[in-house]
Design a protein around this motif. Structure first.
Motif, PDB file in Angstrom:
ATOM      1  N   THR A  64       0.808  -1.226   0.000  1.00 10.22           N
ATOM      2  CA  THR A  64       0.000   0.000   0.000  1.00 10.22           C
ATOM      3  C   THR A  64       0.835   1.267   0.000  1.00 10.22           C
ATOM      4  OG1 THR A  64      -0.253  -0.213   2.384  1.00 10.22           O
ATOM      5  CG2 THR A  64      -2.063  -1.000   1.008  1.00 10.22           C
ATOM      6  N   SER A  65       1.824   1.365   0.845  1.00  5.11           N
ATOM      7  CA  SER A  65       2.569   2.630   0.949  1.00  5.11           C
ATOM      8  C   SER A  65       3.419   2.899  -0.271  1.00  5.11           C
ATOM      9  CB  SER A  65       3.428   2.645   2.215  1.00  5.11           C
ATOM     10  OG  SER A  65       4.337   1.556   2.208  1.00  5.11           O
ATOM     11  N   LYS A  66       4.123   1.920  -0.795  1.00  2.86           N
ATOM     12  CA  LYS A  66       4.990   2.211  -1.937  1.00  2.86           C
ATOM     13  C   LYS A  66       4.195   2.357  -3.237  1.00  2.86           C
ATOM     14  CE  LYS A  66       6.658  -2.472  -2.954  1.00  2.86           C
ATOM     15  NZ  LYS A  66       7.857  -3.290  -3.074  1.00  2.86           N
ATOM     16  N   ASN A  67       3.032   1.788  -3.334  1.00  7.90           N
ATOM     17  CA  ASN A  67       2.223   1.932  -4.543  1.00  7.90           C
ATOM     18  C   ASN A  67       1.407   3.219  -4.565  1.00  7.90           C
ATOM     19  OD1 ASN A  67       2.181  -0.398  -6.634  1.00  7.90           O
ATOM     20  ND2 ASN A  67       2.524  -1.364  -4.647  1.00  7.90           N
ATOM     21  N   LEU A  68       1.475   3.987  -3.507  1.00 10.74           N
ATOM     22  CA  LEU A  68       0.815   5.292  -3.523  1.00 10.74           C
ATOM     23  C   LEU A  68       1.472   6.232  -4.533  1.00 10.74           C
ATOM     24  CD1 LEU A  68      -0.064   5.973   0.201  1.00 10.74           C
ATOM     25  CD2 LEU A  68      -1.605   5.445  -1.680  1.00 10.74           C
ATOM     26  N   ILE A  69       2.673   5.916  -4.958  1.00 15.23           N
ATOM     27  CA  ILE A  69       3.342   6.733  -5.969  1.00 15.23           C
ATOM     28  C   ILE A  69       2.542   6.739  -7.271  1.00 15.23           C
ATOM     29  CG2 ILE A  69       4.871   4.952  -6.913  1.00 15.23           C
ATOM     30  CD1 ILE A  69       7.049   7.269  -6.809  1.00 15.23           C
ATOM     31  N   SER A  70       1.830   5.668  -7.546  1.00 13.98           N
ATOM     32  CA  SER A  70       0.979   5.623  -8.737  1.00 13.98           C
ATOM     33  C   SER A  70      -0.156   6.641  -8.633  1.00 13.98           C
ATOM     34  CB  SER A  70       0.403   4.224  -8.928  1.00 13.98           C
ATOM     35  OG  SER A  70       1.440   3.299  -9.157  1.00 13.98           O
ATOM     36  N   VAL A  71      -0.701   6.806  -7.450  1.00 12.34           N
ATOM     37  CA  VAL A  71      -1.737   7.814  -7.236  1.00 12.34           C
ATOM     38  C   VAL A  71      -1.153   9.214  -7.394  1.00 12.34           C
ATOM     39  CG1 VAL A  71      -3.376   8.727  -5.541  1.00 12.34           C
ATOM     40  CG2 VAL A  71      -3.056   6.260  -5.772  1.00 12.34           C
ATOM     41  N   ILE A  72       0.077   9.401  -6.950  1.00 15.63           N
ATOM     42  CA  ILE A  72       0.741  10.701  -7.083  1.00 15.63           C
ATOM     43  C   ILE A  72       0.972  11.024  -8.548  1.00 15.63           C
ATOM     44  CG2 ILE A  72       2.886  11.954  -6.601  1.00 15.63           C
ATOM     45  CD1 ILE A  72       2.945  10.342  -3.917  1.00 15.63           C
ATOM     46  N   PHE A  73       1.363  10.027  -9.353  1.00 11.43           N
ATOM     47  CA  PHE A  73       1.520  10.252 -10.787  1.00 11.43           C
ATOM     48  C   PHE A  73       0.202  10.683 -11.420  1.00 11.43           C
ATOM     49  CE2 PHE A  73       5.394   7.291 -11.070  1.00 11.43           C
ATOM     50  CZ  PHE A  73       6.270   8.359 -11.201  1.00 11.43           C
ATOM     51  N   CYS A  74      -0.891  10.072 -10.995  1.00 11.39           N
ATOM     52  CA  CYS A  74      -2.209  10.463 -11.511  1.00 11.39           C
ATOM     53  C   CYS A  74      -2.547  11.893 -11.106  1.00 11.39           C
ATOM     54  CB  CYS A  74      -3.286   9.506 -11.004  1.00 11.39           C
ATOM     55  SG  CYS A  74      -3.196   7.849 -11.683  1.00 11.39           S
ATOM     56  N   GLU A  75      -2.224  12.257  -9.888  1.00 11.77           N
ATOM     57  CA  GLU A  75      -2.516  13.608  -9.406  1.00 11.77           C
ATOM     58  C   GLU A  75      -1.704  14.646 -10.160  1.00 11.77           C
ATOM     59  OE1 GLU A  75      -4.648  16.317  -7.539  1.00 11.77           O
ATOM     60  OE2 GLU A  75      -4.984  14.165  -7.334  1.00 11.77           O
ATOM     61  N   ALA A  76      -0.508  14.282 -10.605  1.00  8.33           N
ATOM     62  CA  ALA A  76       0.322  15.204 -11.382  1.00  8.33           C
ATOM     63  C   ALA A  76      -0.380  15.621 -12.666  1.00  8.33           C
ATOM     64  CB  ALA A  76       1.668  14.563 -11.698  1.00  8.33           C
ATOM     65  N   VAL A  77      -1.210  14.752 -13.207  1.00  9.63           N
ATOM     66  CA  VAL A  77      -1.956  15.074 -14.426  1.00  9.63           C
ATOM     67  C   VAL A  77      -2.875  16.270 -14.179  1.00  9.63           C
ATOM     68  CG1 VAL A  77      -3.702  14.176 -16.019  1.00  9.63           C
ATOM     69  CG2 VAL A  77      -1.789  12.739 -15.337  1.00  9.63           C
ATOM     70  N   ALA A  78      -3.532  16.307 -13.038  1.00  6.52           N
ATOM     71  CA  ALA A  78      -4.389  17.445 -12.702  1.00  6.52           C
ATOM     72  C   ALA A  78      -3.559  18.713 -12.533  1.00  6.52           C
ATOM     73  CB  ALA A  78      -5.177  17.155 -11.430  1.00  6.52           C
TER      74      ALA A  78
END
Length: 181
Positions: A64-78
């Motif tokens: 869970t913690s290390k895969n949050l980077i994928s959510v951060i990449f998605c947020e960068a799009v916004a």
């Protein structure tokens, strides 16, 4: 009236209608699409990644913690959409009413509109791309932790698509100079 004459009337009415729409309207729509569709892409990517991440975390809570980077990449799009919307907003200039429909003002309005459309839809596709790859990263990491970095590199390449959209949008908006006062 022949059909070719009717088509000529229709095409001229479309072109005259487009020219009568204020360039500020086109600019506002372009800016709204840049930010709105970029946020939609980010939300869609987070939805795809997040649902897989939560499901895979049932089997392997360590991911869970290390895969949050994928959510951060998605947020960068916004964030890309917000940055371009701010840049496009700074291109807006006030012109006298007599020059609102000048060729320079129309070109500026169309350039901002096109830039916003390009950035918005590039970020929509980028958000979905990063979301799908992030989902795969979470599922693969749950099975085999050695795959995380390899898939993360692919996710970085997917994230670059949004940056390409931002670059094209900035280049397109460079032509946006409203009529001199």
């Amino acid at each position: 009236m022949s059909s070719s004459a009717a088509m000529a009337v229709d095409s001229s009415s479309w072109s005259s209608a487009l020219v009568k729409i204020s360039p500020y309207t086109f600019s506002a729509i372009g800016i709204a699409v840049a930010i709105g569709v970029s946020v939609l892409g980010a939300a869609w990517g987070i939805y795809i990644t997040g649902s897989s991440l939560i499901g895979a975390a049932i089997k392997a809570p360590r991911i869970t913690s290390k895969n949050l980077i994928s959510v951060i990449f998605c947020e960068a799009v916004a964030i890309y959409g917000v940055i371009v919307a701010i840049i496009l907003q700074t291109k807006l200039e006030s012109v006298p009413p007599s020059k609102v429909y000048s060729p320079d003002s129309l070109r500026a309005g169309y350039a901002i509109f096109a830039s916003g459309i390009i950035v918005g839809f590039a970020n929509l596709v980028c958000g979905v791309c990063v979301g799908i790859i992030g989902s795969s990263c979470a599922l693969a990491d749950a099975q085999n932790s050695s795959l995380f970095v390899k898939i993360l590199v692919i996710e970085i390449f997917g994230s670059a698509l949004g940056l390409f959209g931002v670059i094209v949008g900035i280049i397109m908006s460079a032509q946006a100079v409203f009529a001199p006062k």
